[in-house]
Design a protein around this motif. Structure first.
Motif, mmCIF file in Angstrom:
data_model
loop_
_atom_site.group_PDB
_atom_site.id
_atom_site.type_symbol
_atom_site.label_atom_id
_atom_site.label_comp_id
_atom_site.label_asym_id
_atom_site.label_seq_id
_atom_site.Cartn_x
_atom_site.Cartn_y
_atom_site.Cartn_z
ATOM 1 N N MET A 11 59.168 27.353 33.111
ATOM 2 C CA MET A 11 59.185 27.844 31.732
ATOM 3 C C MET A 11 58.943 29.336 31.617
ATOM 4 S SD MET A 11 60.060 25.043 30.496
ATOM 5 C CE MET A 11 60.017 25.202 28.712
ATOM 6 N N GLY A 12 58.359 29.965 32.638
ATOM 7 C CA GLY A 12 58.121 31.398 32.599
ATOM 8 C C GLY A 12 56.858 31.809 31.877
ATOM 9 N N SER A 13 56.075 30.841 31.404
ATOM 10 C CA SER A 13 54.840 31.143 30.686
ATOM 11 C C SER A 13 53.734 31.519 31.671
ATOM 12 C CB SER A 13 54.415 29.930 29.849
ATOM 13 O OG SER A 13 54.304 28.772 30.663
ATOM 14 N N HIS A 14 52.617 32.014 31.134
ATOM 15 C CA HIS A 14 51.510 32.362 32.016
ATOM 16 C C HIS A 14 50.185 32.222 31.293
ATOM 17 C CE1 HIS A 14 51.736 36.162 29.823
ATOM 18 N NE2 HIS A 14 50.560 36.508 30.339
ATOM 19 N N HIS A 15 49.127 32.011 32.063
ATOM 20 C CA HIS A 15 47.761 31.987 31.557
ATOM 21 C C HIS A 15 47.053 33.263 31.990
ATOM 22 C CE1 HIS A 15 47.957 27.901 30.102
ATOM 23 N NE2 HIS A 15 48.319 27.446 31.276
ATOM 24 N N SER A 16 46.057 33.674 31.211
ATOM 25 C CA SER A 16 45.277 34.859 31.555
ATOM 26 C C SER A 16 44.363 34.578 32.741
ATOM 27 C CB SER A 16 44.426 35.295 30.361
ATOM 28 O OG SER A 16 43.401 34.339 30.116
ATOM 29 N N ALA A 17 43.941 35.636 33.395
ATOM 30 C CA ALA A 17 42.997 35.491 34.497
ATOM 31 C C ALA A 17 41.705 34.842 34.021
ATOM 32 C CB ALA A 17 42.710 36.866 35.108
ATOM 33 N N LEU A 74 39.317 27.507 34.670
ATOM 34 C CA LEU A 74 39.866 26.346 35.364
ATOM 35 C C LEU A 74 39.170 26.151 36.705
ATOM 36 C CD1 LEU A 74 41.871 24.073 35.914
ATOM 37 C CD2 LEU A 74 43.577 25.810 36.525
ATOM 38 N N VAL A 75 38.996 27.222 37.467
ATOM 39 C CA VAL A 75 38.316 27.121 38.762
ATOM 40 C C VAL A 75 36.912 26.561 38.578
ATOM 41 C CG1 VAL A 75 37.415 28.438 40.715
ATOM 42 C CG2 VAL A 75 39.675 28.983 39.790
ATOM 43 N N THR A 76 36.224 27.026 37.549
ATOM 44 C CA THR A 76 34.852 26.571 37.292
ATOM 45 C C THR A 76 34.789 25.065 37.066
ATOM 46 O OG1 THR A 76 34.302 28.718 36.320
ATOM 47 C CG2 THR A 76 32.866 26.874 35.761
ATOM 48 N N ASN A 77 35.871 24.493 36.522
ATOM 49 C CA ASN A 77 35.867 23.071 36.168
ATOM 50 C C ASN A 77 36.514 22.168 37.213
ATOM 51 O OD1 ASN A 77 34.583 23.218 33.553
ATOM 52 N ND2 ASN A 77 36.444 24.222 32.816
ATOM 53 N N VAL A 78 36.911 22.716 38.351
ATOM 54 C CA VAL A 78 37.510 21.886 39.396
ATOM 55 C C VAL A 78 36.484 20.845 39.867
ATOM 56 C CG1 VAL A 78 38.379 21.883 41.775
ATOM 57 C CG2 VAL A 78 39.116 23.658 40.169
ATOM 58 N N PRO A 79 36.848 19.566 39.884
ATOM 59 C CA PRO A 79 35.882 18.536 40.293
ATOM 60 C C PRO A 79 35.460 18.701 41.749
ATOM 61 C CG PRO A 79 37.779 17.566 39.167
ATOM 62 C CD PRO A 79 38.128 18.995 39.433
ATOM 63 N N ALA A 80 34.270 18.262 42.055
ATOM 64 C CA ALA A 80 33.772 18.299 43.436
ATOM 65 C C ALA A 80 34.707 17.507 44.340
ATOM 66 C CB ALA A 80 32.360 17.725 43.495
ATOM 67 N N GLY A 81 34.972 18.057 45.516
ATOM 68 C CA GLY A 81 35.849 17.393 46.471
ATOM 69 C C GLY A 81 37.329 17.611 46.236
ATOM 70 N N CYS A 82 37.676 18.392 45.213
ATOM 71 C CA CYS A 82 39.071 18.669 44.868
ATOM 72 C C CYS A 82 39.367 20.143 45.135
ATOM 73 C CB CYS A 82 39.307 18.334 43.397
ATOM 74 S SG CYS A 82 41.007 18.516 42.817
ATOM 75 N N ALA A 99 54.196 39.713 36.808
ATOM 76 C CA ALA A 99 53.464 39.282 35.623
ATOM 77 C C ALA A 99 52.713 40.439 34.976
ATOM 78 C CB ALA A 99 52.484 38.180 36.003
ATOM 79 N N PRO A 100 52.308 40.274 33.716
ATOM 80 C CA PRO A 100 51.520 41.319 33.056
ATOM 81 C C PRO A 100 50.171 41.529 33.733
ATOM 82 C CG PRO A 100 52.384 39.741 31.456
ATOM 83 C CD PRO A 100 52.638 39.156 32.808
ATOM 84 N N GLN A 101 49.638 42.717 33.582
ATOM 85 C CA GLN A 101 48.294 42.982 34.067
ATOM 86 C C GLN A 101 47.322 41.988 33.431
ATOM 87 O OE1 GLN A 101 47.086 45.279 36.328
ATOM 88 N NE2 GLN A 101 49.217 45.735 36.837
ATOM 89 N N GLY A 102 46.336 41.543 34.198
ATOM 90 C CA GLY A 102 45.377 40.588 33.664
ATOM 91 C C GLY A 102 45.789 39.144 33.848
ATOM 92 N N THR A 103 46.790 38.897 34.701
ATOM 93 C CA THR A 103 47.229 37.529 34.970
ATOM 94 C C THR A 103 46.627 36.998 36.263
ATOM 95 O OG1 THR A 103 49.345 37.930 33.840
ATOM 96 C CG2 THR A 103 49.242 36.042 35.329
ATOM 97 N N ALA A 104 46.551 37.832 37.294
ATOM 98 C CA ALA A 104 46.125 37.376 38.620
ATOM 99 C C ALA A 104 44.683 36.881 38.593
ATOM 100 C CB ALA A 104 46.268 38.500 39.638
#
Length: 370
Positions: free
Chosen positions: A168-174, A180-188, A200-205
């Motif tokens: 789709m070409g969309s993106h989420h901000s850093a 998202l990383v903070t909410n990754v379940p244990a063992g995943c 991508a725009p600045q502030g994506t990575a």
């Protein structure tokens, strides 16, 4: 008839590949495409330094490549401000994904992705006996909350998300990605596919500590750097996980010429800046063409534009087929409701002009048969 010597798992796999190449389509239609705008390659080409590096390395092609990929690995590490031990190089992101799944997914293990996301990841998961669980996009975006919730529900070993997104070409901000990383379940483990991050725009990575064991980031030289034909990608991750790749990878998988080319490409950031400008200009032209034809271009953080054809997947497929008969190669998402779109790669003006010329007739023909 299935060969009885195949494993039970292999016997149950579909006899298909994730993508049908434009070369096969050209053979089927008996003519070359006028515009190759479907594979998200960089038809603007690589840095001139790459050609020089290839010529210089050509006389050494008789030698096996350095299996440690020392020079390239150290250059990638310096570019990303990590240690070489946080870097693994492979045959594009596709090859790295295959090795990662092989390392972490046993038959029956659950894996979570988005319905309609990059299909090669799914190909590897099913190929190693994993069980895919999908969640829908929310609008034109992969949905981090849904992915995490499904991972918790299924006890998933992996979560896959591309940022920026294909198709789709969309993106989420850093910032959102960090949540998202903070909410990754244990063992995943979260896989962040950053194939288009240079565009991508600045502030994506995503910015994380190099040894954060919850996430692995994957990047490629196939898009912004223009080396799709040489198959070089790399992963950034925690040292222990990166070291585990040595247990399963093809140590000679990235050839000597490919290593030299990638090293030269990485060293020419001025060329990458020029490519970003040309891609942005091409995105604008594709958006204008879509609007001129009564279609809706989606905002893009990549080197392609998804264009909403205004109906369903059957109609979009008809548009795609009609474009192909007129010599224009584009692709489309494979899952509803994303498949209301066609996906058109940025490219030089002559190819974009060819698409602009063919699109009105392709739309008219598709509407006649709707």
């Amino acid at each position: 008839m299935t060969d009885p010597r195949l494993t039970r798992l292999a016997q149950g796999l579909p006899a298909s590949v994730p993508f049908v190449g434009p070369e096969r389509l050209e053979r089927m239609r008996g003519a070359p495409f006028v515009a190759r705008l479907g594979a998200n390659e960089s038809s603007f080409g690589p840095s001139p330094r790459v050609a020089e590096a290839i010529r210089a390395a050509a006389d050494e092609a008789w030698m096996y490549p350095d299996p440690d990929m020392h020079a390239l690995r150290n250059a990638i590490a310096a570019h990303n401000e990590v240690a070489p031990e946080n870097v693994m190089i492979g045959e594009g992101i596709d090859g790295l994904l295959g090795n990662l799944v092989r390392l972490l997914v046993a038959p029956g293990d659950s894996v979570v992705t988005s319905a309609g996301a990059y299909p090669t990841f799914n190909y590897h998961v099913t190929g190693f006996g994993g069980v895919l669980h999908t969640v829908p996009y929310t609008g034109n975006f992969e949905d981090p909350e849904r992915l995490v919730a499904k991972a918790r529900e299924t006890g998933a070993k992996l979560i896959y998300l591309a940022n920026p997104d294909n198709p789709m070409g969309s993106h989420h901000s850093a910032h959102m990605m960090r949540n998202l990383v903070t909410n990754v379940p244990a063992g995943c483990l979260l896989i962040v596919d950053e194939a288009y991050i240079e565009l991508a725009p600045q502030g994506t990575a995503l910015a994380v500590a190099p040894d954060d064991a919850r996430v692995i980031r994957m990047r490629t030289f196939s898009k912004g750097y223009g080396l799709a034909g040489l198959r070089v990608g790399y992963a950034l991750g925690a040292r222990d996980l990166i070291a585990a790749f040595d247990r399963v990878r093809n140590h000679f998988g990235v050839g000597r010429v490919a290593q030299a080319a990638a090293l030269a490409a990485l060293g020419d950031q001025d060329w990458l800046a020029q490519i970003n400008a040309r891609v942005a200009d091409s995105r604008d032209k594709l958006a204008a063409i879509a609007l001129e034809n009564g279609l809706v271009p989606l905002a893009s953080a990549t080197n392609f534009v998804a264009i909403d054809c205004g109906a369903d997947g059957t109609f979009a497929r008809a548009v795609l087929d009609e474009l192909a008969t007129r010599g224009i190669f584009v692709r489309m998402p494979g899952v509803a409701p994303l498949d209301r779109c066609i996906r058109v790669t940025c490219g030089p003006d002559d190819q974009i002009d060819a698409f602009a010329k063919a699109l009105p007739d392709a739309l008219a023909a598709a509407r006649r048969h709707a």
